[in-house]
Design a protein around this motif. Structure first.
Motif, PDB file in Angstrom:
ATOM      1  N   ARG A  76      -0.202  -0.218   9.283  1.00  0.00           N
ATOM      2  CA  ARG A  76       0.825  -0.821   8.897  1.00  0.00           C
ATOM      3  C   ARG A  76       1.977  -0.927   9.820  1.00  0.00           C
ATOM      4  NH1 ARG A  76       0.775  -0.040   3.602  1.00  0.00           N
ATOM      5  NH2 ARG A  76       2.707  -1.414   3.317  1.00  0.00           N
TER       6      ARG A  76
ATOM      7  N   SER B  55      14.139   1.270   5.576  1.00  0.00           N
ATOM      8  CA  SER B  55      13.295   2.940   5.776  1.00  0.00           C
ATOM      9  C   SER B  55      13.923   3.309   6.752  1.00  0.00           C
ATOM     10  CB  SER B  55      11.930   2.401   6.517  1.00  0.00           C
ATOM     11  OG  SER B  55      11.043   3.897   6.558  1.00  0.00           O
TER      12      SER B  55
ATOM     13  N   THR C 228       7.019   5.910   3.286  1.00  0.00           N
ATOM     14  CA  THR C 228       5.845   5.226   2.024  1.00  0.00           C
ATOM     15  C   THR C 228       4.552   4.659   2.241  1.00  0.00           C
ATOM     16  OG1 THR C 228       7.818   5.251   1.009  1.00  0.00           O
ATOM     17  CG2 THR C 228       5.971   3.014   0.499  1.00  0.00           C
ATOM     18  N   GLU C 229       4.560   3.952   3.345  1.00  0.00           N
ATOM     19  CA  GLU C 229       3.579   3.011   4.260  1.00  0.00           C
ATOM     20  C   GLU C 229       2.556   4.195   4.146  1.00  0.00           C
ATOM     21  OE1 GLU C 229       7.267   0.653   4.484  1.00  0.00           O
ATOM     22  OE2 GLU C 229       6.659   2.690   5.065  1.00  0.00           O
ATOM     23  N   THR C 230       3.312   5.585   4.997  1.00  0.00           N
ATOM     24  CA  THR C 230       2.216   6.195   6.125  1.00  0.00           C
ATOM     25  C   THR C 230       1.525   7.046   4.449  1.00  0.00           C
ATOM     26  OG1 THR C 230       3.395   6.714   8.031  1.00  0.00           O
ATOM     27  CG2 THR C 230       1.880   7.926   7.536  1.00  0.00           C
ATOM     28  N   ALA C 231       2.186   7.607   3.836  1.00  0.00           N
ATOM     29  CA  ALA C 231       1.932   7.811   2.261  1.00  0.00           C
ATOM     30  C   ALA C 231       0.353   7.296   2.001  1.00  0.00           C
ATOM     31  CB  ALA C 231       2.711   8.836   1.435  1.00  0.00           C
ATOM     32  N   GLU C 232       0.770   5.378   1.692  1.00  0.00           N
ATOM     33  CA  GLU C 232      -0.159   4.879   1.596  1.00  0.00           C
ATOM     34  C   GLU C 232      -2.186   4.861   2.103  1.00  0.00           C
ATOM     35  OE1 GLU C 232       2.225   1.468   1.231  1.00  0.00           O
ATOM     36  OE2 GLU C 232       3.483   2.081  -0.775  1.00  0.00           O
ATOM     37  N   LEU C 233      -1.119   4.398   3.355  1.00  0.00           N
ATOM     38  CA  LEU C 233      -2.387   4.715   4.573  1.00  0.00           C
ATOM     39  C   LEU C 233      -3.299   6.176   4.166  1.00  0.00           C
ATOM     40  CD1 LEU C 233      -0.758   3.537   7.732  1.00  0.00           C
ATOM     41  CD2 LEU C 233      -2.372   2.108   6.198  1.00  0.00           C
TER      42      LEU C 233
ATOM     43  N   LYS D  73      -3.593   8.251   1.384  1.00  0.00           N
ATOM     44  CA  LYS D  73      -4.130   8.111   0.530  1.00  0.00           C
ATOM     45  C   LYS D  73      -5.510   7.470   0.617  1.00  0.00           C
ATOM     46  CE  LYS D  73      -4.051   6.898  -5.028  1.00  0.00           C
ATOM     47  NZ  LYS D  73      -2.559   6.271  -5.645  1.00  0.00           N
ATOM     48  N   ASP D  74      -5.677   6.094   1.555  1.00  0.00           N
ATOM     49  CA  ASP D  74      -6.863   5.844   1.453  1.00  0.00           C
ATOM     50  C   ASP D  74      -7.474   5.794   1.619  1.00  0.00           C
ATOM     51  OD1 ASP D  74      -5.926   3.416  -0.271  1.00  0.00           O
ATOM     52  OD2 ASP D  74      -4.809   2.197   1.472  1.00  0.00           O
TER      53      ASP D  74
ATOM     54  N   CYS E  49      -8.244   9.412   2.414  1.00  0.00           N
ATOM     55  CA  CYS E  49      -8.221  10.940   1.105  1.00  0.00           C
ATOM     56  C   CYS E  49      -7.701  11.977   1.987  1.00  0.00           C
ATOM     57  CB  CYS E  49      -9.984  10.913   1.637  1.00  0.00           C
ATOM     58  SG  CYS E  49     -10.956   9.633   0.614  1.00  0.00           S
TER      59      CYS E  49
END
Length: 204
Positions: free
Chosen positions: A128, A176, A186-191, A193-194, A196
């Motif tokens: 990202r 950001s 935000t983008e790091t947390a989304e990655l 999560k993907d 696991c």
């Protein structure tokens, strides 16, 4: 649940991951930070982030830093951040004169901070890129020299740290804040999560 390894020595990135409750281990990598001819700033920062993550995963394999079972659950995070003003890329200053030159150019102007984060696990990867506009007030030469004397600009992209003394230079940002610091959360947390890797874990 997978285990995260951070392929970065940046204390800011460590602090940001800890801030959102991400447990991780460090893995040392050595990736040359040299922009290729005709490479755009966005391509450059993305390439470095991905190369760092891949180098970290390779280090886990080649140095046998974890067991085969642990390697199967390993996720490596690489990141890179740089500043851009017009067509010029602002990385870490080489010395006092270089920092003074960069800060004079940033004075009273708007520039962009590009922050890329990459995750690698086995053959899988994701990336990202986050762009934030930062608006500086006018800076005096005396302020610039005093700021350098503080020691803060030495290892910062663009020769300033928004999370420290350099905050007084910043009129406003659009985007950001954590990306300017070095890791867009935000983008790091989304990655994560993907891949696991949970956030908001209790720290040991």
């Amino acid at each position: 649940m997978n285990s995260l390894y951070l392929a970065s020595q940046s204390p800011r990135r460590r602090e940001l991951l800890t801030q959102i409750g991400v447990q991780y281990q460090m893995v040392s990598v050595d990736v040359p930070e040299q922009r290729e001819a005709c490479e755009s700033p966005s391509d450059y920062v993305c390439r470095l982030a991905l190369q760092k993550a891949r180098a970290g995963f390779q280090a886990l394999q080649s140095r046998r830093l974890c067991s085969s079972e642990e390697l199967a659950k390993a996720v490596v995070l690489g990141a890179d951040t740089l500043g851009v003003l017009g067509d010029e890329v602002f990385e870490k200053p080489l010395d006092h004169n270089h920092a003074r030159q960069m800060l004079r150019q940033l004075s009273g102007a708007s520039h962009q901070i590009l922050s890329a984060v990459a995750l690698v696990s086995g053959e899988r990867h994701a990336l990202r890129l986050v762009t934030t506009q930062v608006n500086f007030r006018e800076l005096s030469d005396e302020e610039i020299d005093a700021y350098w004397a503080s020691g803060e600009p030495c290892d910062k992209a663009g020769a300033y740290g928004i999370q420290g003394l350099g905050a007084v230079f910043v009129k406003s940002i659009e985007g950001s804040y954590s990306g300017v610091v070095g890791l867009p959360l935000t983008e790091t947390a989304e990655l994560l999560k993907d891949f696991c890797v949970p956030v908001w874990q209790a720290q040991d």
